[in-house]
Write an enzyme that holds these catalytic residues in place. Sequence first.
Site, PDB file in Angstrom:
ATOM      1  N   ASP A  14       0.831  -1.207   0.000  1.00  0.00           N
ATOM      2  CA  ASP A  14       0.000   0.000   0.000  1.00  0.00           C
ATOM      3  C   ASP A  14       0.865   1.257   0.000  1.00  0.00           C
ATOM      4  O   ASP A  14       2.075   1.208   0.262  1.00  0.00           O
ATOM      5  CB  ASP A  14      -0.907  -0.035   1.244  1.00  0.00           C
ATOM      6  CG  ASP A  14      -2.252   0.630   1.003  1.00  0.00           C
ATOM      7  OD1 ASP A  14      -2.339   1.479   0.088  1.00  0.00           O
ATOM      8  OD2 ASP A  14      -3.206   0.311   1.733  1.00  0.00           O
ATOM      9  N   ASP A  57     -10.804   1.732  -3.311  1.00  0.00           N
ATOM     10  CA  ASP A  57     -11.341   1.423  -1.978  1.00  0.00           C
ATOM     11  C   ASP A  57     -12.859   1.394  -2.000  1.00  0.00           C
ATOM     12  O   ASP A  57     -13.490   1.017  -1.016  1.00  0.00           O
ATOM     13  CB  ASP A  57     -10.883   2.487  -0.973  1.00  0.00           C
ATOM     14  CG  ASP A  57      -9.507   2.187  -0.410  1.00  0.00           C
ATOM     15  OD1 ASP A  57      -8.968   1.104  -0.698  1.00  0.00           O
ATOM     16  OD2 ASP A  57      -8.972   3.042   0.328  1.00  0.00           O
TER      17      ASP A  57
END
Length: 729
Positions: free
Chosen positions: A465, A530
């Site tokens: 990430d 997301d």
Amino acid sequence: MTPRQATTDLTHARTHRLLRLESAHCCALIEWEAGRMPVWRHFGASLPETSLTDQWPAAALRRQANASMDRLDGNPVYPGFGNGLSLNPALRAHADGVAAVQEWVAISYTQSESAAAQTLVLHLQDAGGLALDLHLALWQSSDVLSLHSTLHNHSAHRLQLDWQACGCLPVAADLSELAHFSGQWGHEFQWQRMPLPSAGWQLQNRHGRSSHETPPACFALMPHSSEHQGEVIAAQLAWSGNHQFALDRCDDGSALLQAGVWLAPGELRLAPGESHSTPVLHASWSDQGLNGVSQNFHRFARQQVLQWTGGSMRARPVHLNTWEAVYFDHDDATLRALAERAAAIGVERFVLDDGWFPGRPDDHSGLGDWWPDPQKYPQGLGPLIAHVQGLGMEFGLWVEPEMVNPDSALFRAHPDWALQVAGQALQLGRQQLVLDIARPEVSAYLFEKLDRLLRENAISYLKWDMNRDLAQAADAQGQMAYARQVDALYALLQGLRAQHPALEIESCASGGGRMDLGILRHTQRFWTSDNNDAVSRIAIQSGAARLFPLEVLGAHVGPAPAHTTGRSQSLELRCAVALFGHMGVEADVRKLNTSEAEVLTGWIALYKAWRGVLHGGTFSQGRTANGVWWLAQRGAQAILGVFTQSAPASMHHAPLRLPGLEGEGQWQLRLLGMAGQERARGDAPSPWLDALRGAGVACAATELRHIGLPLPHMNPESALVFSLDLASN
Ligand code: GLA
């Protein structure tokens, strides 16, 4: 014609030559003459015959225009600066305020050919002591043209580089529209299409990562170019940092497309004798509309970019990601129960997301300390991994290596490792700072921590990430270090994969903030967004699929209501959308009731049955009056999803034409899955739908392409998923 013009023309006719690159459907032609700037003559359709272009040099086709400089040029392959051309210079450089003018001229060229590509390197030189190699490779089966440039500083000055284009591409005047993506967190790859302004167009990204806002890609189209037809040129940069794209108007109304790394002030300097190479710009031309260029990019990513462990892609395993299931609440019993339920519904890879390392009850602390939290995992990750493996699943782990929280052991030990600017308050994003990973001791620390995790645990997958933009990206010497950060990231990823060849890595940056062909060389999956809201996802995945094949687009069945939008969709719709990607589940599956578990299990099984087609085939997309359709075809099998987004204006659905369906013969169509309700009177018979649901119906390929598939009329937020099997030729 005056005698002087005649002489000029004859001179040109004797000395210019055409350099040609050809692929299956595409051709690039460059006019070359020693001592002059090479000019673009063509990038587009295959051209077996080029009599006019062969015989007539570009300059001979023009006369001096009123109020123009005393020179005749075509469209340069690499525009200079200060040389009488007002085009966007491909290089902007100076030596402490002097030596800013460049007039590139051709010195020589080299050509080579392999089964995969034809390549050409143009060697250019400027009187000021600079040399530039412009590399072009046209890939045979994907019709993708790859361009990059290498600048050599043979001058006596230290050169300050403000801009170095990878290369430039000609865009014919009738490709007068442009398209690109806009976006933000949770809302990536939003398609924007508009006329190319007469003053040209620019896209700049200074987020320090490919970004949600301006991913590195753009398209030039004819006004009538659609998903399925018309000429399109698309370009995407293999780079995960700052970038710039420009479409500059030439003096004949055509345009030059150039792209490269956006350089911060002072970021790049070349000492005498030093050289600098840009990343690669990949461009594709097609006369089969947007689907044509997308299919070229998909082929190219599969053939030239993706580096699968073991050399080829294995079936993309269904994920369970723990993030929206438990967030930071890592409790052994909960995670074991989650894994058990996941395995029972067909999940194949269990990915433990954020929250597993010390000081991580929330996102305020802990980043940098890459070892298991002794409180949450007193015996390390081993017991949970063993449990997951015992259930027949692989284990994956979330990391965010480039980042550090000020509240972490790492930052307390090495506060100077974070990118920062002396005298300025630290700029935090999600309470975190960015490490200067170009410093050898910093990347060595990260390598050691990650390598140890991978050596000591059976971890076959990392979700990597990157949850904030770069700011104050200055190194310890105060020099801007955006680009070096990207190079260091690639080196770190490469080193880890070399050490752990079976490892797969997912590129995530708060969802789709780092999706590009540069990082894809080192990773095997993107976390596309997301946002797991299925309606939002339709637009996001449609956009992302213009650049990347479905097998790298992570798509999860999330909870309802969706955590990012608060909006709810049926489980079936969430599944149907996630099916057209690398499918996963990101929800607390322990809470599924029996019928929900049955539905999810069914869609996961469907994904497994069809992933060979979804991930190896030709993908095309189109619009209906109230939604979109996605079609993936591999030879004699295809899978079609039709998504209705909004309320229809008409009483019945128009037959759906599938111009992208390849092949002839009779196709057997069956309805594999349905989400949502049909808009019809409940008591009305539905023989067509019954037939599709039953043994299926036979349709000729020509009917499907030209008349269209009759469709039940659906309510908003619904989906129909069909299989198409070639029954006979
Ligand atoms: C980012 C990612 C999410 C999740 C969280 C964890 O937002 O995009 O998927 O991993 O970080 O903090």
